[in-house]
Motif scaffolding. Structure first.
Motif, PDB file in Angstrom:
ATOM      1  N   ARG B 254       0.729  -1.219   0.014  1.00 34.72           N
ATOM      2  CA  ARG B 254       0.017   0.038  -0.096  1.00 34.72           C
ATOM      3  C   ARG B 254       0.916   1.033  -0.168  1.00 34.72           C
ATOM      4  NH1 ARG B 254      -3.160  -0.423   5.343  1.00 34.72           N
ATOM      5  NH2 ARG B 254      -3.777   1.690   4.534  1.00 34.72           N
ATOM      6  N   ASP B 255       0.259   2.314  -0.583  1.00 34.32           N
ATOM      7  CA  ASP B 255       1.050   3.352  -0.541  1.00 34.32           C
ATOM      8  C   ASP B 255       1.447   3.683   0.847  1.00 34.32           C
ATOM      9  OD1 ASP B 255       1.972   5.623  -2.290  1.00 34.32           O
ATOM     10  OD2 ASP B 255       0.708   7.043  -1.034  1.00 34.32           O
ATOM     11  N   PRO B 256       2.900   3.935   1.084  1.00 36.19           N
ATOM     12  CA  PRO B 256       3.497   4.178   2.538  1.00 36.19           C
ATOM     13  C   PRO B 256       3.367   5.392   3.150  1.00 36.19           C
ATOM     14  CG  PRO B 256       5.013   4.170   0.840  1.00 36.19           C
ATOM     15  CD  PRO B 256       4.019   3.987   0.017  1.00 36.19           C
ATOM     16  N   TRP B 257       3.127   6.474   2.471  1.00 34.14           N
ATOM     17  CA  TRP B 257       2.863   7.758   2.877  1.00 34.14           C
ATOM     18  C   TRP B 257       1.665   7.948   4.168  1.00 34.14           C
ATOM     19  CZ3 TRP B 257       6.892  10.864   1.771  1.00 34.14           C
ATOM     20  CH2 TRP B 257       7.543  10.326   0.793  1.00 34.14           C
ATOM     21  N   PRO B 258       2.024   8.371   4.775  1.00 37.63           N
ATOM     22  CA  PRO B 258       1.018   8.485   6.206  1.00 37.63           C
ATOM     23  C   PRO B 258      -0.259   9.675   5.666  1.00 37.63           C
ATOM     24  CG  PRO B 258       2.814   9.929   6.788  1.00 37.63           C
ATOM     25  CD  PRO B 258       3.053   9.223   5.291  1.00 37.63           C
ATOM     26  N   VAL B 259      -1.581   9.008   5.961  1.00 40.94           N
ATOM     27  CA  VAL B 259      -2.480   9.853   5.667  1.00 40.94           C
ATOM     28  C   VAL B 259      -3.121  10.446   7.076  1.00 40.94           C
ATOM     29  CG1 VAL B 259      -4.936   9.846   4.792  1.00 40.94           C
ATOM     30  CG2 VAL B 259      -3.275   8.471   3.777  1.00 40.94           C
ATOM     31  N   SER B 260      -2.979  11.644   7.090  1.00 40.82           N
ATOM     32  CA  SER B 260      -3.502  11.996   8.476  1.00 40.82           C
ATOM     33  C   SER B 260      -5.212  12.251   8.876  1.00 40.82           C
ATOM     34  CB  SER B 260      -2.850  13.318   8.999  1.00 40.82           C
ATOM     35  OG  SER B 260      -3.079  14.197   7.919  1.00 40.82           O
ATOM     36  N   GLN B 261      -5.411  12.222   9.871  1.00 41.17           N
ATOM     37  CA  GLN B 261      -6.930  12.193   9.960  1.00 41.17           C
ATOM     38  C   GLN B 261      -7.500  13.467   9.465  1.00 41.17           C
ATOM     39  OE1 GLN B 261      -7.613  11.493  14.268  1.00 41.17           O
ATOM     40  NE2 GLN B 261      -9.407  10.358  13.898  1.00 41.17           N
ATOM     41  N   GLY B 262      -8.888  12.914   8.927  1.00 44.24           N
ATOM     42  CA  GLY B 262      -9.539  13.889   8.431  1.00 44.24           C
ATOM     43  C   GLY B 262      -9.038  14.351   6.736  1.00 44.24           C
ATOM     44  N   LYS B 263      -8.516  13.590   6.257  1.00 42.93           N
ATOM     45  CA  LYS B 263      -7.789  13.724   5.034  1.00 42.93           C
ATOM     46  C   LYS B 263      -8.018  12.608   4.079  1.00 42.93           C
ATOM     47  CE  LYS B 263      -5.219  17.496   6.197  1.00 42.93           C
ATOM     48  NZ  LYS B 263      -3.846  18.330   5.848  1.00 42.93           N
ATOM     49  N   ARG B 264      -8.086  12.822   2.985  1.00 41.54           N
ATOM     50  CA  ARG B 264      -8.101  11.658   2.057  1.00 41.54           C
ATOM     51  C   ARG B 264      -6.543  11.211   1.618  1.00 41.54           C
ATOM     52  NH1 ARG B 264     -11.955  15.171  -0.019  1.00 41.54           N
ATOM     53  NH2 ARG B 264     -13.997  13.972  -0.046  1.00 41.54           N
ATOM     54  N   ALA B 265      -6.452  10.264   1.341  1.00 42.58           N
ATOM     55  CA  ALA B 265      -5.126   9.647   0.712  1.00 42.58           C
ATOM     56  C   ALA B 265      -4.595  10.495  -0.600  1.00 42.58           C
ATOM     57  CB  ALA B 265      -4.933   8.265   0.520  1.00 42.58           C
ATOM     58  N   LEU B 266      -3.354  10.952  -0.473  1.00 41.34           N
ATOM     59  CA  LEU B 266      -3.078  11.765  -1.932  1.00 41.34           C
ATOM     60  C   LEU B 266      -2.855  10.879  -2.821  1.00 41.34           C
ATOM     61  CD1 LEU B 266      -0.306  14.481  -0.636  1.00 41.34           C
ATOM     62  CD2 LEU B 266      -2.584  14.449  -1.566  1.00 41.34           C
ATOM     63  N   ARG B 267      -3.586  11.053  -3.933  1.00 39.95           N
ATOM     64  CA  ARG B 267      -3.808  10.045  -5.126  1.00 39.95           C
ATOM     65  C   ARG B 267      -3.385  10.586  -6.439  1.00 39.95           C
ATOM     66  NH1 ARG B 267      -8.322   8.220  -3.269  1.00 39.95           N
ATOM     67  NH2 ARG B 267      -7.995   5.924  -2.590  1.00 39.95           N
ATOM     68  N   SER B 268      -2.431  10.290  -7.051  1.00 38.24           N
ATOM     69  CA  SER B 268      -2.167  10.904  -8.340  1.00 38.24           C
ATOM     70  C   SER B 268      -2.718  10.392  -9.552  1.00 38.24           C
ATOM     71  CB  SER B 268      -0.591  10.940  -8.354  1.00 38.24           C
ATOM     72  OG  SER B 268      -0.013  11.010  -7.337  1.00 38.24           O
ATOM     73  N   THR B 269      -3.934   9.967  -9.508  1.00 37.47           N
ATOM     74  CA  THR B 269      -4.390   9.303 -10.624  1.00 37.47           C
ATOM     75  C   THR B 269      -4.195   9.894 -11.984  1.00 37.47           C
ATOM     76  OG1 THR B 269      -6.175   8.951  -9.065  1.00 37.47           O
ATOM     77  CG2 THR B 269      -6.750   8.048 -11.334  1.00 37.47           C
ATOM     78  N   GLY B 270      -4.577  11.401 -11.991  1.00 39.65           N
ATOM     79  CA  GLY B 270      -4.140  12.097 -13.286  1.00 39.65           C
ATOM     80  C   GLY B 270      -2.913  11.927 -13.700  1.00 39.65           C
ATOM     81  N   ALA B 271      -1.861  12.305 -12.945  1.00 39.89           N
ATOM     82  CA  ALA B 271      -0.431  12.013 -13.357  1.00 39.89           C
ATOM     83  C   ALA B 271      -0.116  10.690 -13.763  1.00 39.89           C
ATOM     84  CB  ALA B 271       0.470  12.267 -12.304  1.00 39.89           C
ATOM     85  N   ALA B 272      -0.428   9.446 -13.210  1.00 41.42           N
ATOM     86  CA  ALA B 272      -0.466   8.306 -13.595  1.00 41.42           C
ATOM     87  C   ALA B 272      -1.057   7.973 -14.920  1.00 41.42           C
ATOM     88  CB  ALA B 272      -0.845   7.200 -12.438  1.00 41.42           C
ATOM     89  N   LEU B 273      -2.102   8.432 -15.117  1.00 34.77           N
ATOM     90  CA  LEU B 273      -2.783   8.057 -16.343  1.00 34.77           C
ATOM     91  C   LEU B 273      -1.922   8.895 -17.670  1.00 34.77           C
ATOM     92  CD1 LEU B 273      -5.178   6.531 -17.507  1.00 34.77           C
ATOM     93  CD2 LEU B 273      -6.403   8.407 -17.232  1.00 34.77           C
ATOM     94  N   SER B 274      -1.635  10.083 -17.330  1.00 34.03           N
ATOM     95  CA  SER B 274      -1.143  10.928 -18.053  1.00 34.03           C
ATOM     96  C   SER B 274       0.455  10.185 -18.709  1.00 34.03           C
ATOM     97  CB  SER B 274      -0.534  12.135 -17.723  1.00 34.03           C
ATOM     98  OG  SER B 274       0.221  12.874 -18.369  1.00 34.03           O
ATOM     99  N   ILE B 275       1.033   9.629 -17.621  1.00 29.06           N
ATOM    100  CA  ILE B 275       2.302   9.128 -17.843  1.00 29.06           C
ATOM    101  C   ILE B 275       1.992   7.689 -18.619  1.00 29.06           C
ATOM    102  CG2 ILE B 275       4.256   7.695 -16.825  1.00 29.06           C
ATOM    103  CD1 ILE B 275       3.932  10.006 -14.530  1.00 29.06           C
ATOM    104  N   ALA B 276       1.028   6.969 -18.200  1.00 30.35           N
ATOM    105  CA  ALA B 276       0.599   5.678 -18.977  1.00 30.35           C
ATOM    106  C   ALA B 276       0.450   5.837 -20.537  1.00 30.35           C
ATOM    107  CB  ALA B 276      -0.547   5.107 -18.385  1.00 30.35           C
ATOM    108  N   ILE B 277      -0.042   6.779 -20.672  1.00 30.09           N
ATOM    109  CA  ILE B 277      -0.605   7.133 -22.147  1.00 30.09           C
ATOM    110  C   ILE B 277       0.595   7.725 -22.921  1.00 30.09           C
ATOM    111  CG2 ILE B 277      -1.809   8.934 -23.470  1.00 30.09           C
ATOM    112  CD1 ILE B 277      -4.156   8.632 -21.480  1.00 30.09           C
ATOM    113  N   GLY B 278       1.353   8.522 -21.924  1.00 28.07           N
ATOM    114  CA  GLY B 278       2.736   8.962 -22.687  1.00 28.07           C
ATOM    115  C   GLY B 278       3.702   7.798 -23.060  1.00 28.07           C
ATOM    116  N   LEU B 279       3.754   6.727 -22.252  1.00 29.08           N
ATOM    117  CA  LEU B 279       4.485   5.809 -22.297  1.00 29.08           C
ATOM    118  C   LEU B 279       3.863   4.910 -23.572  1.00 29.08           C
ATOM    119  CD1 LEU B 279       6.810   3.879 -21.036  1.00 29.08           C
ATOM    120  CD2 LEU B 279       4.922   2.582 -19.672  1.00 29.08           C
ATOM    121  N   LEU B 280       3.025   4.587 -23.877  1.00 26.31           N
ATOM    122  CA  LEU B 280       2.137   3.829 -25.071  1.00 26.31           C
ATOM    123  C   LEU B 280       2.235   4.462 -25.976  1.00 26.31           C
ATOM    124  CD1 LEU B 280      -0.842   1.825 -23.237  1.00 26.31           C
ATOM    125  CD2 LEU B 280       1.372   0.985 -23.558  1.00 26.31           C
TER     126      LEU B 280
END
Lengths: 922, 772
Positions: B254-280
């Motif tokens: 699992r993503d090791p970065w701590p998620v403090s209370q009252g916060k959502r996990a930091l999730r870089s979906t956009g960047a990941a998708l963009s990189i995936a598309i760039g790679l292909l």
């Protein structure tokens, strides 16, 4: 290949400048013609030359001290113009400028230990009156007798003085008396802390301070401190004991915030104390209260180190921590260059190997700790930065590559810094994998700033200080922040424009250093360059963070592997503090105004160190605000707040008491020349960046002249005008000054390349008193006469005349070491010590003092180890033979002689100095 | 040809095409007066097991502007070996290999039964497809474990020559290198930065590889197979990296970065998708590739951010969108739409597998699936059978043991001269191919006669709209053979096996003069097709228009259609009567109006996006189910029967099975529920009751197994909270308002919604009114 003839570097860019003619017109009989190495007619054989020319990286060229390539011999022109080689010079013809000498008078009243005469009627200083009957009687020097020389034996000798003062040291030096002049830095003494701190921790240029600024202005003797707060003490000396005041924290003066020390005066039956610095009274909190005895001292005086010692440590409370959070134990990050050069030279393989098999087992720990709490992290870099996850739960290490270098980031949180005890398996397999992974690397470009930046972030993220060990081989030319380009222009060295070359080209690395310092970490840079590296710029990160630079030119495991390992070991093992903050407090009327050394300052009074270790020293200049009262002492307190290797936040408090005087006659005898020279050297080195070499040299000479002239005027008025009079404590001022004026850090043009110059300047800025005195006057020990085990032979003066053709000597200045073999040396020496059949087989760099089972070998090794331990450095060793191509470099360290770079000999310098003194007095 | 019903069914069976009108008016004016636009639901790759394998290239018309393909409608002169193109009337010689044809010896493509035929192009070498897994690591341990298992299962289902790659993301984006010895290696990118394809390329060190590859296109004699080592370190054949990838997935944390209370996990979906598309984009342009994105929450940082990490900021609802209160939405939509377009250009599919209790941003990301023909799956957790089985079905094979997924399809529409193409609606992007038959009038994605569907399946269905060109009545007669209009659909695609295939479907319909033959045209109306077409248009319009506007438009169209085709006396609602082909249409429209496609109340934007996606993808039958769910009744009174989607169907002694496409619901009537509670089914003497209970379960299982995505399976009973799914779907013919005392039939629905009866009354009134 390795057994072949010694390779010699032919600079492909220089052939047109090769003089085709005969030996230089060098006439001095005592200095045989200097043959630049690459003009040596006998070798190398042409085949070797071509191979070198076509494939330079196959085999690094021979390495000269601090010198990579493009060695130019001192030109015959400049030799001819130097006074020694040109005896018809006007100076020598001028009779009036000729000083007269008297041999060092052993019968003279010697230095009185000031503690015997706390406020002495000035003892006569050593005078050098006219001395007729010597080779050069007054007025008898004639222009037609240019070859006549003054006997150098008559000049004050460093060795003689050291030996004399060593003899006088019978009992331990006790610091109970304010103003007591400590033994010379070069002597072997024991100190007993009884109020003021051990001189190894802090020395002052004078132990009796003039009461007015005017006296200092007149005498030109700076009031400065040389502070090595974590210096190694002798085993028989008392380490500053660690005390703990509990929740109340360190006891401090409420006004000036000075820490409790043995000079604070308790009053009102112990309810309050008077600060010895600002004279404010502070209430003693209940927890700290104790009754006073009949002499007014606290009854627990001898139970509490802060009440009786000049140096103690105290555990800090949370208020002394960043964000009021206890720090984590420090961590070490290893950043290894894995570009083509680094892999090719075997460096990557070797570093991984020694880390795995050796170094990780010797991570530092607190004195009484069982295991080291230091965590380690690994990263490699070429054009990208690679991080490694070494969490113990992993089956194999994970590598994470970051190529977005514009804003570098650390891609993992836990797993980067791990304890080598728990993660050893993963670390071992990582250290096996790294060389394999990059074995075929073709990447020649590297980055550097992002790698360091990432290290800082990793430590920041882990809420700890630490060290970033960077192993780098090439100038970072890859497109990324901190990209540098080759701006080397050796021709500028020694000219007025040299400062541009020795100054950083931009502030990126300075900023990085600042960030390090603010985050409690330091960068130790191990560079292995084969070409220009721009240490002037990159070294900034070490300078500001309090790190160190190690330089291995043309690294090869064969030549330098052992040295690298030993340096790393020493680096690990020395006492170190992280996230350190140092402040100097003084009695009213005087205050610190100038700070020299490798650290970062955010305001005018606090020195910030990412890390500071036992070998680091800073200088602080003090200045009068006011006239001091001669009735009371002046106190100096250094407080160093730091995080220990186990992560404990501590304060180290050093206190020093000085007396005050209004008389030059008591001021001069209380001066400590070693400290003065240490300070002068640092001032000179610092001014390289904003002054010209010429003016630096002349200001050193002028300053020395003024010191002596002031003495002459105020303390020895009766003496004749032609006399050169040297106060006892400053007897060695001429020889040190003469050495400083021509030292390679200030004048290096021929013997040093730009990076070596930057390196040297960096080293000198953090050097302690002992270090600078060794640098200014290298030690020479004869090796051929070594007989008994563990007996240090007596030293030899730094002059070629003193070396015997049949002898072998070792010379060292704390930075480099040479073994010089005379041409008539008994061949068995070479066999016994080096295991070689003949001296002709010796290769200056490759030659090792191998382990042989014979007394000579053992003794030589014992001596070398003794030297290395004393300097805490594995100096680069060159073994050279008399009239060898490298001899000129060696000769450069014979500081009493005329130097390779036109520097005057000791004698000539004394002439010049005397002339200047006379000018001043007129 | 007996009835239009049969004609339609036969055509659908054979060609996968259903037209809204099966006889076309010959003039433009008449065509526009039909209210429901002329068009078709076209399923390009409809499963056909009887097609002959043709391993040669199709014969093209030599007319440069035509290039249509030889088909059974062409006139052939067997003696002269000449064929006349039925689209442009060009006379074409047969190529030499057709020299032997005679009337008796016809190639398959001329056989009248093969109006749909498929060619497999053997020239171009097969290129394996690429599967790039893009995996969120910000999820809890159970989900992670389940997802890992699913992924490992996927590996076992993929063809061994498929190329695979793995990208994981959380706060940062990791691209994993495959087949690393001794140590795993990943390239890490900041999740907060939008990297261009070029940057990705540079940072991954792919530039050099490209230059190695460059000589190859210049030398076509060297097939790429000759360099088997040329695989990027990130994407490798499954056969070579199976072990390494399995290990990688096994060690995935699992993503090791701590998620403090009252916060959502930091999730870089956009960047990941963009990189995936760039790679292909860099490595496999114009190759079949599938990016499978698994997300367990919304993107919370960097490009494509849906919502920030503060939990106190809730994710946007329809209400927020209406109030223009969705801070990141517009930017995110623009970002993901841009990615979708980039991906579509290269023929790469993006699947969205979203599993979270809250929304994950499908609303913003929908274009990724919509434009590329990717799947969109919405579940509560990766650790549910809904996700697991759905995901498994992605790799399902058909009866011929072939994968059902195909890549990079382009669908080109050729028309005879009297027709023009207005546009298409479906899970596709326009290829902006401005042929001569492209109409000025746009409906759906217009301005082109060709579209691209990057991920195409046997059920992928496109709505294509046409326009009759002829301005004047006389012109129809002027055209030789003018009584027929032709449409040819040319679908080129890459099968998962790597082969390029071309499927050609040619259809013909009569053109008649509408002024005189209106009843014929009315009789040719396909109300099911029309309902789906209107539904798709409505959904397409909802994307850009206010919901109420779309409803108003839909009502207007319905009224106008009724005005035109119903039989009635003016201003006499009682006289209103619809002909057979129109009777069901208003009912479909009624349910469409109430459906989740147009009513956003009680749905999150994500759900709306999810529902609408499948309406744009599925074939006609499934779309009808979505519009008007099917209700079956099981009771002791007789065999299971379909019943009206009406509250009157909800009876105490009945078990109901409702299929809404998205949900499969079994509802136990009041009495049945009591019996179940009394455990009668466990008693041996009530075996028949047990069987009755089992019957709908068996049917439901059947549907569950065949459907993609797996529907939500609900078993509920009278008064159960989940019964709401049934209650809000049925026509509320009985409500609390109109149900009298003592009535027992059906269940009253507590709603103020208009029921179908009232709706019809209004419709009649408005249709016959002279004022509207």
């Amino acid at each position: 290949m390795l057994a072949g003839p010694p390779p010699t570097y032919i600079s492909p860019t220089l052939p047109s400048t090769m003089p085709t003619s005969s030996p230089p017109t060098y006439t001095n009989q005592f200095q045989p013609p200097i043959m630049p190495p690459h003009f040596q007619p006998s070798y190398p054989p042409p085949s070797s030359q071509t191979s070198m020319a076509t494939n330079g990286i196959n085999r690094p060229p021979i390495q000269y001290p601090y010198l990579n390539s493009g060695l130019l011999p001192p030109s015959s022109q400049s030799d001819a113009s130097s006074p020694m080689a040109n005896p018809n010079s006007q100076i020598y013809g001028s009779q009036s400028s000729f000083p007269n000498y008297q041999p060092s008078p052993n019968n003279q009243p010697t230095m009185y230990p000031p503690n015997v005469h706390p406020n002495p009627i000035r003892p006569p200083s050593v005078h050098y009156p006219n001395y007729p009957g010597q080779p050069l009687p007054t007025g008898s020097v004639q222009p037609q007798l240019p070859q006549a020389r003054i006997d150098t034996d008559s000049l004050p000798s460093v060795i003689q003085i050291l030996e004399q003062s060593q003899e006088k040291i019978q009992a331990p030096f006790v610091t109970s008396t304010p103003g007591a002049l400590p033994p010379l830095a070069g002597t072997n003494f024991v100190c007993q802390d009884q109020g003021s701190c051990n001189p190894r921790l802090m020395r002052s240029t004078t132990y009796t301070i003039p009461n007015t600024a005017d006296m200092i202005k007149q005498s030109h003797i700076p009031i400065a401190l040389s502070i090595s707060p974590l210096a190694n003490l002798r085993t028989d000396e008392l380490e500053p004991p660690l005390t703990n005041f509990g929740d109340i924290g360190p006891v401090r003066c409420q006004r000036c915030k000075a820490y409790m020390c043995s000079f604070m005066q308790f009053i009102d039956g112990g309810k309050r104390f008077v600060c010895c610095f600002c004279e404010a009274t502070t209430d003693v909190v209940n927890e700290y209260f104790n009754h006073l005895d009949h002499t007014g001292r606290r009854t627990d005086c001898y139970q509490r180190p802060e009440l009786c010692l000049g140096s103690y440590e105290v555990a800090a409370t949370k208020q002394y921590c960043k964000d009021e959070k206890w720090p984590e134990p420090p961590a070490f990050i290893f950043m290894i260059d894995v570009s083509y050069n680094s892999v090719r030279s075997g460096l990557v393989d070797y570093i991984c190997h020694i880390l795995k098999t050796d170094l990780l087992d010797y991570l530092p720990k607190d004195k009484n700790a069982e295991t080291s709490t230091v965590r380690v992290g690994f990263a490699t870099f070429d054009k990208q930065v690679h991080f490694y996850n070494i969490r113990d739960s992993l089956g194999q290490p994970q590598m994470m590559v970051v190529s977005d270098l514009e804003e570098i980031f650390v891609p993992l949180l836990d797993g980067f810094l791990c304890s080598p005890q728990t993660s050893r398996g993963v670390i071992n397999s990582l250290l096996d994998q790294i060389p394999k992974t990059f074995v075929n690397s073709q990447e020649t470009e590297t980055v550097l700033a992002p790698a360091i930046d990432a290290g800082i972030q990793a430590l920041k993220g882990a809420n700890c200080g630490g060290k970033i060990y960077v192993f780098s081989t090439t100038l970072p030319i890859a497109v990324a922040p901190g990209k540098l380009s080759n701006r080397d222009d050796k021709k500028l060295l020694g000219t007025e424009k040299e400062s541009t070359l020795l100054s950083p080209v931009n502030n990126i690395y300075t900023k990085l250093g600042e960030e390090c310092a603010q985050n409690g970490c330091a960068v130790d840079l191990f560079v292995f360059p084969n070409a220009y590296y721009d240490l002037a710029t990159i070294g900034e990160v070490c300078r500001v963070s309090g790190g160190e630079i190690y330089k291995f030119n043309f690294f090869s495991i064969e030549n330098d592997g052992e040295r690298l390992l030993d340096e790393l070991r020493r680096n690990f093992q020395r006492t170190i503090g992280f996230d350190a903050l140092m402040r100097v407090r003084t009695s009213t009327g005087i205050r610190p105004i100038d700070f020299l050394g490798n650290f970062y300052m955010t305001n005018a009074t606090e020195m910030v160190f990412g890390a500071i270790d036992a070998d680091k020293s800073v200088s602080v200049e003090l200045k009068h605000d006011d006239k001091l009262s001669t009735d009371s002492n002046t106190y100096i307190q250094v407080a160093l707040l730091y995080t220990s290797i186990s992560g404990q936040r501590r304060l180290r408090i050093l206190t020093l008491a000085l007396t005050v005087t209004s008389a030059y006659t008591s001021f001069y005898p209380a001066c400590d020349l070693d400290t003065i020279m240490n300070f002068t050297t640092k001032v000179a080195v610092r001014s390289v960046l904003n002054s010209t070499p010429k003016s630096i040299r002349s200001s050193i000479t002028t300053q020395a002249a003024h010191m002596l002239a002031c003495y002459r005027k105020n303390c020895a008025q009766g003496s004749a005008a032609g006399q050169l009079i040297l106060p006892d404590t400053l007897k060695l001022l001429p020889v040190y000054s003469s050495s400083l004026v021509k030292c390679d850090a200030l004048t290096g043009t021929v013997t040093l390349n730009t990076d070596d110059r930057s390196w040297l300047m960096h080293r000198l800025m953090s050097m302690d008193v002992k270090g600078t005195s060794a640098y200014l006057y290298p030690r020479i020990y004869p090796l051929h006469t070594l007989e008994e085990d563990h007996v240090t032979p007596s030293m030899i003066r730094c002059s070629y005349d003193r070396l015997s053709d049949a002898g072998a000597y070792v010379i060292e200045n704390g930075l480099v070491m040479y073994i010089w073999l005379g041409s008539q040396l008994d061949p068995t020496f070479v066999q016994y010590v080096f295991g070689l059949q003949a001296a002709s087989q010796i290769q200056p760099e490759k030659c090792r003092v191998a382990q042989f089972d014979n007394p000579l070998s053992k003794n030589v090794r014992g001596l070398l180890n003794m030297i290395r331990d004393e300097r805490n450095s594995h100096m680069k060793l060159f073994v050279i033979q008399q009239r060898d191509s490298m001899e000129p470099f060696f000769k450069n360290y014979l500081v009493e002689d005329k130097s390779l770079t036109r520097g005057a000999s000791y004698i000539d310098f004394v002439y010049e100095l005397h002339r200047e003194i006379r000018n001043i007095l007129q | 040809m007996a009835t239009y019903q049969e004609f339609i069914a036969q055509n659908e069976e054979r060609d996968g095409v259903r037209f809204t009108w099966n006889v076309w008016p010959s003039t433009r004016l008449e065509a526009t007066r039909l209210v429901v636009p002329l068009g078709c639901q076209f399923t390009p790759l409809k499963e056909r097991y009887d097609l002959p394998p043709l391993n040669y290239d199709p014969v093209l018309c030599t007319n440069k502007t035509c290039r249509s393909i030889l088909n059974p409608f062409c006139t052939v002169d067997y003696r002269a070996k000449i064929w006349i193109c039925n689209f442009c009337l060009q006379r074409n010689n047969f190529p030499p290999q057709y020299a032997g044809i005679t009337e008796q010896l016809q190639p398959a493509e001329l056989s009248p039964q093969y109006t749909t035929i498929e060619y497999t192009l053997m020239r171009t070498p097969a290129q394996p497809a690429v599967f790039l897994f893009v995996v969120d690591t910000c999820m809890d341990e159970d989900d992670m474990t389940a997802l890992k298992e699913s992924l490992q299962m996927a590996l076992s289902l993929l063809p061994t020559d498929a190329l695979v790659g793995l990208i994981t993301f959380g706060r940062m984006v990791h691209i994993h290198e495959l087949n690393c010895e001794g140590m795993t290696r990943s390239y890490v990118f900041r999740g907060t930065k939008d990297y261009t394809a070029k940057q990705v390329q540079e940072m991954l060190g792919l530039m050099k590889q490209q230059s190695n590859q460059r000589p190859m296109p210049g030398n076509p004699n060297v097939p790429p197979q000759q360099a088997p080592n040329f695989f990027s370190k990130f994407i490798q054949p499954l056969s070579q990296c199976d072990m390494s990838l399995t290990d990688l997935l096994g060690e995935l944390q699992r993503d090791p970065w701590p998620v403090s209370q009252g916060k959502r996990a930091l999730r870089s979906t956009g960047a990941a998708l963009s990189i995936a598309i760039g790679l292909l984009e860099t490595l496999y342009p114009n190759t079949g590739a599938r990016i499978m994105l698994f997300i367990a929450g919304p993107c919370t940082q960097g490009p494509g951010i849906i919502i920030d990490e503060e939990f106190k900021h809730t994710i946007r609802s329809h209400h927020d969108i209406e109030k223009d209160n969705a801070k990141y939405m517009k930017k995110a939509i623009k970002f993901y739409e841009g990615l979708a377009n980039r991906s579509a250009v290269n023929g790469h599919v993006i699947d969205l597998y979203s599993s979270a209790l809250d929304q994950t941003g499908l609303h913003e990301m929908k274009y990724c699936s919509n434009y590329t023909g990717g799947h969109m799956v919405m579940g509560d957790s990766f650790n549910t059978s809904l996700f697991k089985q759905t995901f498994q079905k992605v790799f399902a094979k058909d009866n011929k043991n072939e994968y059902r997924m195909n890549f990079g399809a382009t669908i080109e529409v050729k028309t005879s001269r009297e027709l023009k193409v207005c546009g298409a609606i479906g899970s596709c992007v326009s290829l902006a191919q401005r042929g001569s038959n492209v109409s000025e009038t746009e409906l759906g994605m217009g301005g082109t006669n060709a579209w691209k569907i990057c991920g195409i399946y046997p059920n992928s269905t496109l709505s294509i709209f046409l326009e009759v060109l002829n301005q004047q009545q006389g012109a129809a007669q002027g055209v030789p053979g003018g009584q027929r209009g032709y449409v040819q659909f040319i679908t080129q695609y890459q099968h998962l096996s790597g082969f390029k295939k071309i499927r050609v479907t040619t259809v013909a319909r009569n053109l008649i003069d509408a002024t005189t033959n209106m009843p014929t045209i009315a009789a040719s109306f396909d109300q099911e097709c029309a309902s789906v077409a209107m539904a798709r248009i409505a959904v397409y319009r909802s994307d850009t228009e206010e919901g109420s506007d779309v409803l108003r438009w839909l009502d207007k169209m319905l009224i106008r259609l009724c005005q035109k085709f119903a039989i009635y006396e003016k201003d006499n609602p009682g006289s209103f009567q619809l002909t057979d082909t129109f009777t069901l249409y208003p009912q479909f429209m009624y349910h469409l109006r109430r459906s989740q496609f147009l009513q956003v109340f009680n749905n999150s934007p994500d759900e709306t996006a999810f529902y609408r996606h499948y309406l744009l993808v599925e074939d006609l039958t499934q779309c009808l189910v979505m519009i008007q769910p099917i209700l079956y009744a099981y009771s002791f009174n007789g065999p299971p029967e379909p019943v009206l989607l009406d509250s009157s169907s909800i009876l105490p002694d009945r078990i109901l099975l409702m299929d809404t496409f998205y949900h499969i619901l079994i509802y136990h009537g009041e009495t049945i529920a009591q019996w179940v509670k009394a455990h009668y089914q466990d008693l041996p003497e009530y075996e028949n009751f047990k069987q009755l209970l089992q019957a709908p379960v068996g049917d439901a299982t059947e549907i569950l197994q065949s459907r993609f995505p797996m529907p939500r399976y609900i078993v509920t009973e009278f008064g159960g909270s989940q019964a709401r799914f049934l209650l809000y779907k049925v026509n509320p013919s009985q409500t609390h308002a109109n149900l009298g005392w003592g009535q027992t039939a059906g269940a009253p629905i507590l709603t103020d919604d208009v029921n179908l009866q009232t709706f019809m009354e209004h419709l009649k009134k408005l249709a016959v009114s002279t004022t509207t």
